[in-house]
Motif scaffolding. Structure first.
Motif, mmCIF file in Angstrom:
data_model
loop_
_atom_site.group_PDB
_atom_site.id
_atom_site.type_symbol
_atom_site.label_atom_id
_atom_site.label_comp_id
_atom_site.label_asym_id
_atom_site.label_seq_id
_atom_site.Cartn_x
_atom_site.Cartn_y
_atom_site.Cartn_z
ATOM 1 N N PRO A 175 26.842 51.320 18.373
ATOM 2 C CA PRO A 175 25.643 50.657 18.906
ATOM 3 C C PRO A 175 24.341 51.434 18.706
ATOM 4 C CG PRO A 175 27.467 50.416 20.437
ATOM 5 C CD PRO A 175 27.932 51.357 19.367
ATOM 6 N N SER A 176 24.369 52.750 18.846
ATOM 7 C CA SER A 176 23.132 53.528 18.732
ATOM 8 C C SER A 176 22.585 53.555 17.310
ATOM 9 C CB SER A 176 23.352 54.962 19.227
ATOM 10 O OG SER A 176 24.350 55.610 18.456
ATOM 11 N N PHE A 177 23.411 53.206 16.324
ATOM 12 C CA PHE A 177 22.954 53.167 14.927
ATOM 13 C C PHE A 177 22.557 51.754 14.485
ATOM 14 C CE2 PHE A 177 25.958 56.942 13.775
ATOM 15 C CZ PHE A 177 25.066 57.818 14.363
ATOM 16 N N GLU A 178 22.845 50.774 15.323
ATOM 17 C CA GLU A 178 22.740 49.379 14.901
ATOM 18 C C GLU A 178 21.334 49.001 14.425
ATOM 19 O OE1 GLU A 178 23.782 44.906 16.638
ATOM 20 O OE2 GLU A 178 24.019 46.682 17.906
ATOM 21 N N GLN A 179 20.308 49.297 15.206
ATOM 22 C CA GLN A 179 18.952 48.881 14.850
ATOM 23 C C GLN A 179 18.449 49.623 13.616
ATOM 24 O OE1 GLN A 179 17.128 46.275 16.282
ATOM 25 N NE2 GLN A 179 16.014 46.672 14.383
ATOM 26 N N GLU A 180 18.735 50.914 13.554
ATOM 27 C CA GLU A 180 18.292 51.705 12.407
ATOM 28 C C GLU A 180 18.937 51.189 11.112
ATOM 29 O OE1 GLU A 180 16.263 55.178 10.637
ATOM 30 O OE2 GLU A 180 16.002 53.841 12.339
ATOM 31 N N LEU A 181 20.203 50.887 11.159
ATOM 32 C CA LEU A 181 20.887 50.376 9.972
ATOM 33 C C LEU A 181 20.351 49.002 9.573
ATOM 34 C CD1 LEU A 181 24.533 51.503 10.765
ATOM 35 C CD2 LEU A 181 23.154 52.227 8.808
ATOM 36 N N SER A 182 20.012 48.196 10.561
ATOM 37 C CA SER A 182 19.441 46.879 10.274
ATOM 38 C C SER A 182 18.088 47.010 9.589
ATOM 39 C CB SER A 182 19.306 46.077 11.566
ATOM 40 O OG SER A 182 18.758 44.800 11.318
ATOM 41 N N ASN A 183 17.297 47.996 10.010
ATOM 42 C CA ASN A 183 15.992 48.230 9.375
ATOM 43 C C ASN A 183 16.153 48.766 7.951
ATOM 44 O OD1 ASN A 183 14.744 47.456 11.755
ATOM 45 N ND2 ASN A 183 14.503 49.554 12.507
ATOM 46 N N LEU A 184 17.120 49.646 7.782
ATOM 47 C CA LEU A 184 17.342 50.238 6.459
ATOM 48 C C LEU A 184 17.873 49.208 5.469
ATOM 49 C CD1 LEU A 184 19.024 53.599 7.541
ATOM 50 C CD2 LEU A 184 16.806 53.388 6.412
ATOM 51 N N PHE A 185 18.824 48.387 5.935
ATOM 52 C CA PHE A 185 19.521 47.469 5.036
ATOM 53 C C PHE A 185 19.539 46.060 5.636
ATOM 54 C CE2 PHE A 185 21.478 51.699 4.586
ATOM 55 C CZ PHE A 185 21.189 51.945 3.253
ATOM 56 N N PRO A 186 18.457 45.312 5.455
ATOM 57 C CA PRO A 186 18.464 43.920 5.946
ATOM 58 C C PRO A 186 19.616 43.112 5.361
ATOM 59 C CG PRO A 186 16.239 44.593 5.326
ATOM 60 C CD PRO A 186 17.160 45.683 4.871
ATOM 61 N N LYS A 187 19.970 43.407 4.093
ATOM 62 C CA LYS A 187 21.156 42.804 3.489
ATOM 63 C C LYS A 187 22.259 43.849 3.477
ATOM 64 C CE LYS A 187 19.182 39.090 0.749
ATOM 65 N NZ LYS A 187 19.156 38.411 -0.573
ATOM 66 N N LYS A 188 23.305 43.583 4.208
ATOM 67 C CA LYS A 188 24.323 44.600 4.459
ATOM 68 C C LYS A 188 25.108 44.989 3.212
ATOM 69 C CE LYS A 188 23.194 44.293 8.799
ATOM 70 N NZ LYS A 188 22.126 43.289 8.664
ATOM 71 N N GLU A 189 25.319 44.044 2.296
ATOM 72 C CA GLU A 189 26.162 44.367 1.149
ATOM 73 C C GLU A 189 25.450 45.190 0.084
ATOM 74 O OE1 GLU A 189 27.138 41.599 -2.059
ATOM 75 O OE2 GLU A 189 26.306 40.008 -0.815
ATOM 76 N N THR A 190 24.204 45.575 0.336
ATOM 77 C CA THR A 190 23.475 46.412 -0.622
ATOM 78 C C THR A 190 23.559 47.895 -0.295
ATOM 79 O OG1 THR A 190 21.390 46.209 0.614
ATOM 80 C CG2 THR A 190 21.822 44.553 -1.088
ATOM 81 N N VAL A 191 24.298 48.274 0.727
ATOM 82 C CA VAL A 191 24.290 49.663 1.192
ATOM 83 C C VAL A 191 24.703 50.623 0.076
ATOM 84 C CG1 VAL A 191 25.282 51.336 2.792
ATOM 85 C CG2 VAL A 191 24.654 49.055 3.606
ATOM 86 N N PHE A 192 25.915 50.472 -0.445
ATOM 87 C CA PHE A 192 26.336 51.412 -1.487
ATOM 88 C C PHE A 192 25.566 51.186 -2.786
ATOM 89 C CE2 PHE A 192 28.936 52.802 -5.080
ATOM 90 C CZ PHE A 192 29.032 54.151 -4.764
ATOM 91 N N HIS A 193 25.183 49.962 -3.056
ATOM 92 C CA HIS A 193 24.396 49.659 -4.252
ATOM 93 C C HIS A 193 23.129 50.512 -4.283
ATOM 94 C CE1 HIS A 193 22.855 47.426 -7.610
ATOM 95 N NE2 HIS A 193 21.887 46.857 -6.919
ATOM 96 N N PHE A 194 22.393 50.550 -3.183
ATOM 97 C CA PHE A 194 21.160 51.338 -3.131
ATOM 98 C C PHE A 194 21.442 52.833 -3.048
ATOM 99 C CE2 PHE A 194 18.784 47.526 -1.128
ATOM 100 C CZ PHE A 194 18.462 47.040 -2.380
ATOM 101 N N LEU A 195 22.376 53.230 -2.193
ATOM 102 C CA LEU A 195 22.683 54.656 -2.051
ATOM 103 C C LEU A 195 23.255 55.214 -3.350
ATOM 104 C CD1 LEU A 195 24.240 54.886 1.529
ATOM 105 C CD2 LEU A 195 21.873 55.268 0.826
ATOM 106 N N GLY A 196 24.087 54.425 -4.024
ATOM 107 C CA GLY A 196 24.667 54.880 -5.280
ATOM 108 C C GLY A 196 23.626 55.063 -6.369
ATOM 109 N N ARG A 197 22.696 54.105 -6.482
ATOM 110 C CA ARG A 197 21.663 54.211 -7.505
ATOM 111 C C ARG A 197 20.659 55.313 -7.173
ATOM 112 N NH1 ARG A 197 21.276 49.442 -10.646
ATOM 113 N NH2 ARG A 197 19.633 50.506 -11.825
ATOM 114 N N TYR A 198 20.550 55.669 -5.899
ATOM 115 C CA TYR A 198 19.658 56.759 -5.483
ATOM 116 C C TYR A 198 20.298 58.129 -5.700
ATOM 117 C CZ TYR A 198 16.938 59.781 -2.352
ATOM 118 O OH TYR A 198 16.178 60.823 -1.823
#
Length: 568
Positions: A317-340
């Motif tokens: 729960p304490s990470f929920e809002q921050e993760l939502s701000n970082l990744f509005p589309k959830k399935e892009t997480v590794f896509h963006f982190l991997g390309r970075y």
């Protein structure tokens, strides 16, 4: 970037000497005054000057396309990104693609030191979506934090002294999470992305154990600061021995109630986090909010894992809002982190682009097929071959062969399809290659089959083996369509980097090709193979794949978890 243009003969500036020959009057002319003929001459010269000036201004303002000097392709897309808009780079006229990926990458690098960082955009498809402005902002802040707290800085040295003392002396200016190099290449890439996101969420500096080959595989991802752990790090010699029974293992300390002393103070300046697939319920408390509040106070976290644990971070729960701000589309997480994060070193980038240009570049379509077989015994196995063909034919990924004819009657240009196969065995490649060599296709397409290497068995600690594996993962990510094997982290990394939703080959049972043979993935995210099934508040078991709509069970592993944006 201002380009220089070659001037045509009509664009040369008019010389003063040429003008003088027309307008300077002879002495005899002064005596007689200006004749009408000379007035006409002056008028003509003025018109010529105005014409020249007008032509030059038009050329400089709007140069014709056939007047541009040829610029090397790697330099064409140089652009300075604006801080005000993530769209500025894509709006620049004349740039085929944005080498900074919409602001995801930092511009502060020597391009020659890592050619893949900015050249890969010419080979990959565009990002599946644009990174959020918030993610871009947090990445820049993280890079600034690394400069302040990275290896050999004053803050790092102060915190290191606390670690050497073995005792907790209170909060530190900088906190760290140390990732231990562990397991195969696919696992290492996925776990490193997981550790980085955890570091981003908790304002920690991620330090990477180089292991035997990390520095040979990946460029440094952060400008002006290294992510590699210094070779003289005091706990480095203990990395291989850390396990669930280690005195500073968080799970064991919670089980034995030794995390704090009798006065309620922490007893150590570091904690070992055992997040390997064999971890127990006490180790899994890492994914509980109360435990995260406690761990936030520990200056040094030493992490060993072979799991892509990001889906479970979305359940804290304490990470929920921050993760939502970082990744509005959830399935892009590794896509963006991997390309970075993950850029092949120049040696491996050479393997990638040479193979791509030699075999894949000229095809109308590129299909990747990644084969991982978990059966024991010597392959190739007929049921695996049958499954590959059933999937690719049923889903129209490959054309069927025409067994009734020896030659096609096509009068026009035939469509070409290049198939990149990766497998430890060469058997599947050889059988499919021969099939398309011996028979024409029913669609009259020309199908070419390629396999870069066949190492026969996995050799995790062999340097060249891992270099070839990383090159093949990257080549798979450059395909247009992808077929992957169940449970394979090799395939997960390729689909994430490429922004692809693959067709997943179901895991065969009893050496029988499953029916249906494959299924389209619901997202491009990797699967967390060993998630916790625990409700931290209720302190009881729970199906963590049914808590929130964006965390669901994986297609290829019914108990695993993955991030999705929609679920059918």
């Amino acid at each position: 970037m201002i380009k220089r243009f070659k001037k045509g003969p009509d664009d040369d500036p008019v010389k003063l000497s040429d003008l003088d020959s027309h307008v300077v009057l002879r002495d005899t002319d002064r005596k007689c005054g200006l004749s009408s003929m000379r007035l006409m001459g002056v008028f003509v010269v003025c018109l010529m000057l105005l014409s020249v000036l007008f032509s030059v201004s038009v050329v400089l303002r709007d140069p014709p396309s056939n007047g541009v000097s040829e610029v090397p392709e790697a330099r064409v897309f140089q652009v300075k990104a604006s801080e005000d808009s993530e769209d500025d780079a894509s709006q620049s006229v004349g740039l085929p693609k944005d080498k900074l990926l919409g602001g995801l990458l930092s511009a502060g690098f020597d391009e020659r030191s890592c050619l893949s960082r900015y050249q890969s955009v010419m080979y990959h498809k565009d990002l599946s979506d644009k990174p959020s402005l918030y993610l871009i902002s947090r990445l820049r802040k993280y890079e600034a934090l690394l400069k302040q707290c990275g290896p050999y800085t004053k803050s790092f040295n102060r915190t290191l002294e606390q670690l050497k003392s073995g005792h907790y002396n209170g909060p530190s200016d900088c906190n760290y999470v140390v990732w231990i190099s562990f397991s195969g290449l696919g696992n290492r890439i996925l776990t490193l992305a997981s550790a980085f996101l955890y570091a981003l969420l908790t304002d920690r500096v991620l330090l990477v154990d180089p292991g035997v080959d990390m520095a040979d595989l990946f460029c440094e991802p952060f400008p002006e600061a290294s992510w590699f752990l210094p070779p003289d790090f005091p706990l480095k010699n203990q990395f291989n021995d850390f396990n669930q029974e280690s005195p500073r293992c968080y799970g064991k300390m919670m089980k034995d109630n030794t995390i704090v002393n009798s006065t309620g103070s922490m007893v150590s300046s570091f904690v070992y986090l055992h997040l390997v697939h064999d971890y127990d319920d006490h180790d899994k408390l890492f994914f509980c909010d109360d435990d995260q509040s406690f761990l936030q106070k520990v200056p040094w976290l030493i992490m060993k894992t072979d799991n892509y644990f990001i889906p479970s971070l979305f359940l804290i729960p304490s990470f929920e809002q921050e993760l939502s701000n970082l990744f509005p589309k959830k399935e892009t997480v590794f896509h963006f982190l991997g390309r970075y994060l993950f850029h092949p070193t120049n040696k491996i980038w050479g393997l990638v682009i040479r193979y791509y240009h030699a075999y894949l570049a000229k095809a109308d379509e590129r299909l990747g097929i990644q084969i991982r077989v978990f059966d024991t015994g010597t392959g190739p196995f007929q049921h695996v071959l049958d499954q590959i063909l059933a999937c690719t034919w049923k889903e129209n990924l490959l054309p069927d062969i025409n067994r009734q004819q020896d030659i096609t009657n096509s009068s026009g240009k035939q469509k070409s399809k290049a198939v990149l196969m990766t497998s430890l065995s060469s058997g599947y490649f050889e059988k499919i290659r021969d099939m398309y060599w011996e028979h024409p296709t029913v669609t009259e397409e020309v199908v070419s089959i390629y396999q870069p290497s066949h190492e026969e068995y996995q050799q995790t600690e062999k340097q060249m083996h891992n270099q070839k594996a990383w090159a093949e993962i990257y080549l798979l990510s450059l395909t247009d369509v992808l077929v992957t094997s169940s449970w394979s982290t090799f395939g997960y990394v390729a689909q994430g980097l490429g922004g692809l939703k693959p067709w997943i080959l179901y895991k065969p049972e009893n050496q029988t090709a499953p029916d249906p043979p494959c299924h389209r993935a619901m997202s491009m995210e990797p699967c967390f193979h060993a998630p916790p099934f625990y409700d931290c508040k209720a302190k009881r078991g729970i199906d963590t794949g049914a808590v929130v709509p964006h965390v669901r069970h994986c297609e290829d592993m019914s108990w695993g978890l993955k991030l999705v944006d929609s679920f059918e």
